[in-house]
Design a protein around this motif. Structure first.
Motif, PDB file in Angstrom:
ATOM      1  N   LEU A 170       0.782  -1.162  -0.111  1.00 49.64           N
ATOM      2  CA  LEU A 170      -0.036   0.073  -0.077  1.00 49.64           C
ATOM      3  C   LEU A 170       0.948   1.166   0.060  1.00 49.64           C
ATOM      4  O   LEU A 170       1.570   1.439   0.886  1.00 49.64           O
ATOM      5  N   LYS A 171       0.924   1.985  -1.040  1.00 48.22           N
ATOM      6  CA  LYS A 171       1.464   3.093  -1.191  1.00 48.22           C
ATOM      7  C   LYS A 171       1.024   4.329  -0.364  1.00 48.22           C
ATOM      8  O   LYS A 171      -0.199   4.720  -0.410  1.00 48.22           O
ATOM      9  N   LEU A 172       2.180   5.033   0.407  1.00 46.59           N
ATOM     10  CA  LEU A 172       1.581   6.123   1.093  1.00 46.59           C
ATOM     11  C   LEU A 172       2.175   7.331   0.930  1.00 46.59           C
ATOM     12  O   LEU A 172       1.809   8.313   0.524  1.00 46.59           O
ATOM     13  N   TYR A 173       3.458   7.413   0.592  1.00 46.52           N
ATOM     14  CA  TYR A 173       4.187   8.867   0.123  1.00 46.52           C
ATOM     15  C   TYR A 173       5.198   8.510  -0.981  1.00 46.52           C
ATOM     16  O   TYR A 173       5.717   7.326  -1.030  1.00 46.52           O
ATOM     17  N   ASP A 174       5.494   9.504  -1.711  1.00 48.62           N
ATOM     18  CA  ASP A 174       6.530   9.707  -2.528  1.00 48.62           C
ATOM     19  C   ASP A 174       7.809   9.823  -1.642  1.00 48.62           C
ATOM     20  O   ASP A 174       7.863  10.472  -1.024  1.00 48.62           O
ATOM     21  N   GLY A 175       8.725   9.454  -2.388  1.00 43.26           N
ATOM     22  CA  GLY A 175      10.190   9.486  -2.103  1.00 43.26           C
ATOM     23  C   GLY A 175      11.229   9.938  -3.172  1.00 43.26           C
ATOM     24  O   GLY A 175      10.834   9.722  -4.228  1.00 43.26           O
ATOM     25  N   GLU A 176      12.501  10.188  -2.661  1.00 43.08           N
ATOM     26  CA  GLU A 176      13.438  10.407  -3.848  1.00 43.08           C
ATOM     27  C   GLU A 176      13.667   8.847  -4.282  1.00 43.08           C
ATOM     28  O   GLU A 176      13.915   7.907  -3.765  1.00 43.08           O
ATOM     29  N   PRO A 177      13.726   8.908  -5.692  1.00 42.06           N
ATOM     30  CA  PRO A 177      13.822   7.564  -6.220  1.00 42.06           C
ATOM     31  C   PRO A 177      15.189   6.909  -6.080  1.00 42.06           C
ATOM     32  O   PRO A 177      16.327   7.421  -5.710  1.00 42.06           O
ATOM     33  N   LEU A 178      15.244   5.581  -5.857  1.00 42.33           N
ATOM     34  CA  LEU A 178      16.562   4.879  -5.667  1.00 42.33           C
ATOM     35  C   LEU A 178      16.919   3.942  -6.687  1.00 42.33           C
ATOM     36  O   LEU A 178      16.069   3.707  -7.530  1.00 42.33           O
ATOM     37  N   GLY A 179      18.020   3.549  -6.840  1.00 40.60           N
ATOM     38  CA  GLY A 179      18.690   2.476  -7.871  1.00 40.60           C
ATOM     39  C   GLY A 179      18.314   3.041  -9.320  1.00 40.60           C
ATOM     40  O   GLY A 179      17.950   2.141 -10.129  1.00 40.60           O
ATOM     41  N   GLY A 180      18.515   4.177  -9.557  1.00 35.18           N
ATOM     42  CA  GLY A 180      18.273   4.742 -11.148  1.00 35.18           C
ATOM     43  C   GLY A 180      17.080   5.001 -11.445  1.00 35.18           C
ATOM     44  O   GLY A 180      16.806   5.093 -12.547  1.00 35.18           O
ATOM     45  N   SER A 181      16.110   4.897 -10.601  1.00 30.92           N
ATOM     46  CA  SER A 181      14.607   5.102 -11.013  1.00 30.92           C
ATOM     47  C   SER A 181      14.391   6.577 -11.381  1.00 30.92           C
ATOM     48  O   SER A 181      15.232   7.224 -10.964  1.00 30.92           O
ATOM     49  N   GLY A 182      13.216   6.810 -11.870  1.00 37.75           N
ATOM     50  CA  GLY A 182      13.006   8.037 -12.259  1.00 37.75           C
ATOM     51  C   GLY A 182      13.173   8.404 -13.856  1.00 37.75           C
ATOM     52  O   GLY A 182      13.364   7.708 -14.472  1.00 37.75           O
ATOM     53  N   ASP A 183      12.687   9.744 -14.143  1.00 40.31           N
ATOM     54  CA  ASP A 183      12.670  10.097 -15.596  1.00 40.31           C
ATOM     55  C   ASP A 183      14.145  10.212 -16.052  1.00 40.31           C
ATOM     56  O   ASP A 183      14.278  10.476 -17.352  1.00 40.31           O
ATOM     57  N   GLY A 184      15.146  10.398 -15.318  1.00 36.42           N
ATOM     58  CA  GLY A 184      16.573  10.406 -15.669  1.00 36.42           C
ATOM     59  C   GLY A 184      17.007  11.939 -16.080  1.00 36.42           C
ATOM     60  O   GLY A 184      17.914  12.273 -16.820  1.00 36.42           O
ATOM     61  N   SER A 185      16.114  12.866 -16.291  1.00 37.70           N
ATOM     62  CA  SER A 185      16.576  14.308 -16.703  1.00 37.70           C
ATOM     63  C   SER A 185      17.346  15.025 -15.994  1.00 37.70           C
ATOM     64  O   SER A 185      18.296  15.746 -16.647  1.00 37.70           O
ATOM     65  N   HIS A 186      17.874  14.707 -14.687  1.00 27.59           N
ATOM     66  CA  HIS A 186      18.786  15.201 -14.010  1.00 27.59           C
ATOM     67  C   HIS A 186      20.104  14.814 -14.296  1.00 27.59           C
ATOM     68  O   HIS A 186      21.175  15.552 -14.136  1.00 27.59           O
ATOM     69  N   ASP A 187      20.302  13.784 -15.252  1.00 31.24           N
ATOM     70  CA  ASP A 187      21.393  13.382 -15.552  1.00 31.24           C
ATOM     71  C   ASP A 187      22.132  14.339 -16.636  1.00 31.24           C
ATOM     72  O   ASP A 187      23.333  14.374 -16.911  1.00 31.24           O
ATOM     73  N   PHE A 188      21.092  15.229 -17.169  1.00 28.01           N
ATOM     74  CA  PHE A 188      21.709  16.332 -18.238  1.00 28.01           C
ATOM     75  C   PHE A 188      21.927  17.774 -17.776  1.00 28.01           C
ATOM     76  O   PHE A 188      22.064  18.513 -18.520  1.00 28.01           O
ATOM     77  N   ASP A 189      21.760  17.891 -16.383  1.00 30.66           N
ATOM     78  CA  ASP A 189      21.796  19.042 -15.772  1.00 30.66           C
ATOM     79  C   ASP A 189      22.953  19.910 -16.144  1.00 30.66           C
ATOM     80  O   ASP A 189      22.935  21.064 -16.444  1.00 30.66           O
ATOM     81  N   GLU A 190      24.351  19.067 -16.209  1.00 33.17           N
ATOM     82  CA  GLU A 190      25.265  19.800 -16.453  1.00 33.17           C
ATOM     83  C   GLU A 190      25.425  20.576 -17.759  1.00 33.17           C
ATOM     84  O   GLU A 190      26.216  21.460 -18.209  1.00 33.17           O
ATOM     85  N   TYR A 191      24.524  20.231 -18.850  1.00 30.39           N
ATOM     86  CA  TYR A 191      24.583  20.638 -20.340  1.00 30.39           C
ATOM     87  C   TYR A 191      23.815  21.807 -20.387  1.00 30.39           C
ATOM     88  O   TYR A 191      23.576  22.499 -21.587  1.00 30.39           O
ATOM     89  N   GLU A 192      22.980  22.301 -19.378  1.00 32.14           N
ATOM     90  CA  GLU A 192      22.114  23.377 -19.405  1.00 32.14           C
ATOM     91  C   GLU A 192      23.110  24.561 -19.856  1.00 32.14           C
ATOM     92  O   GLU A 192      24.149  24.855 -19.205  1.00 32.14           O
ATOM     93  N   GLY A 193      22.391  25.450 -20.542  1.00 31.60           N
ATOM     94  CA  GLY A 193      23.004  26.650 -20.905  1.00 31.60           C
ATOM     95  C   GLY A 193      24.085  26.694 -22.173  1.00 31.60           C
ATOM     96  O   GLY A 193      24.315  27.528 -22.865  1.00 31.60           O
ATOM     97  N   LEU A 194      24.241  25.336 -22.845  1.00 29.20           N
ATOM     98  CA  LEU A 194      24.968  25.304 -24.157  1.00 29.20           C
ATOM     99  C   LEU A 194      23.730  25.607 -25.130  1.00 29.20           C
ATOM    100  O   LEU A 194      22.672  25.595 -25.063  1.00 29.20           O
ATOM    101  N   ASP A 195      24.334  26.022 -26.443  1.00 27.58           N
ATOM    102  CA  ASP A 195      23.683  26.305 -27.369  1.00 27.58           C
ATOM    103  C   ASP A 195      22.887  25.064 -27.874  1.00 27.58           C
ATOM    104  O   ASP A 195      23.200  24.020 -27.543  1.00 27.58           O
ATOM    105  N   ALA A 196      21.719  25.472 -28.583  1.00 29.76           N
ATOM    106  CA  ALA A 196      20.894  24.186 -28.946  1.00 29.76           C
ATOM    107  C   ALA A 196      21.699  23.535 -29.986  1.00 29.76           C
ATOM    108  O   ALA A 196      22.233  23.911 -30.708  1.00 29.76           O
ATOM    109  N   PRO A 197      21.207  22.214 -30.106  1.00 34.66           N
ATOM    110  CA  PRO A 197      21.845  21.109 -31.271  1.00 34.66           C
ATOM    111  C   PRO A 197      21.797  21.725 -32.545  1.00 34.66           C
ATOM    112  O   PRO A 197      20.908  22.491 -32.876  1.00 34.66           O
ATOM    113  N   MET A 198      22.806  21.447 -33.099  1.00 35.59           N
ATOM    114  CA  MET A 198      22.970  21.606 -34.759  1.00 35.59           C
ATOM    115  C   MET A 198      21.908  20.872 -35.784  1.00 35.59           C
ATOM    116  O   MET A 198      21.634  19.951 -35.096  1.00 35.59           O
ATOM    117  N   ASP A 199      21.840  21.368 -37.080  1.00 33.87           N
ATOM    118  CA  ASP A 199      20.962  20.416 -37.605  1.00 33.87           C
ATOM    119  C   ASP A 199      21.458  19.251 -37.878  1.00 33.87           C
ATOM    120  O   ASP A 199      22.794  18.817 -37.678  1.00 33.87           O
TER     121      ASP A 199
END
Length: 204
Positions: A170-199
């Protein structure tokens, strides 16, 4: 100040009925939408690892009592009068120490105990939310918090010990994902601020 999920979990107390216990835990290694074998040759099973703070004395006491009740039943029904030594390294004991019983250290298990809970591949555990409404098992993930219903039982299948049969979560509360779970978006935080990809027709 708003309480953390782990602090809120202290409001939920474990309950025992014979060899069955319902107890609060953080969930890890969650495989509730499909059975998982872990390694080649193992029987696939639905499973979770239920993490319990060492300071939660009531929950740990009730789990140990249920394990002892399962052991006593096993002496009669499974081991035909024999009494395997629960302190032996060959005896499979379901309640483990997160600081000493893991092959590799894991911060999520530091200062915690844990129970590996399994259900056979042909019996998917119930997955519920507050109000006991059924939910998609994919909504229960490694890192969230909930109540786990487990029945302990003795076994003798080459190895000897006590296993934790998973009945429901029975699920009660959300928590910080463990073991690589989650959408993975934070894996690319260090690339923020760079130019958009080329064609596509330009070199990368």
């Amino acid at each position: 100040m708003e309480k953390t999920a782990e602090e809120k979990m202290r409001n939920f107390k474990a309950r025992r009925n014979g060899t069955r216990v319902v107890f609060p835990a953080r969930l890890s290694y969650v495989h509730l939408d499909a059975p998982w074998s872990g390694k080649e040759g193992n029987e696939p099973k639905y499973s979770v690892s239920a993490i319990i703070p060492k300071e939660d004395g009531q929950t740990l006491m009730l789990i140990r009592e249920a394990i002892q009740a399962a052991y006593d039943e096993g002496v009669v029904k499974t081991w035909k009068g024999k009494r395997p030594n629960m302190e032996s390294k060959n005896f499979k004991f379901p309640l483990k120490d997160g600081d000493t019983d893991r092959d590799t250290p894991d911060p999520a298990y530091a200062g915690k105990m844990f129970v590996g809970c399994n259900a056979k591949a042909d019996r998917q555990p119930a997955t519920l939310t507050w109000g006991k409404e059924k939910i998609d098992p994919k909504q229960i993930y490694s890192g969230c918090y909930g109540l786990v219903s487990v029945g302990f039982f003795a076994f003798d299948q080459g190895s000897v010990g006590i296993s934790a049969g998973l009945n429901a979560v029975l699920k009660l509360y959300d928590g910080e994902p463990l073991g690589g779970s989650g959408d993975g978006s934070h894996d690319f935080d260090e690339y923020e601020g760079l130019d958009a990809p080329m064609d596509d027709d330009e070199d990368l």
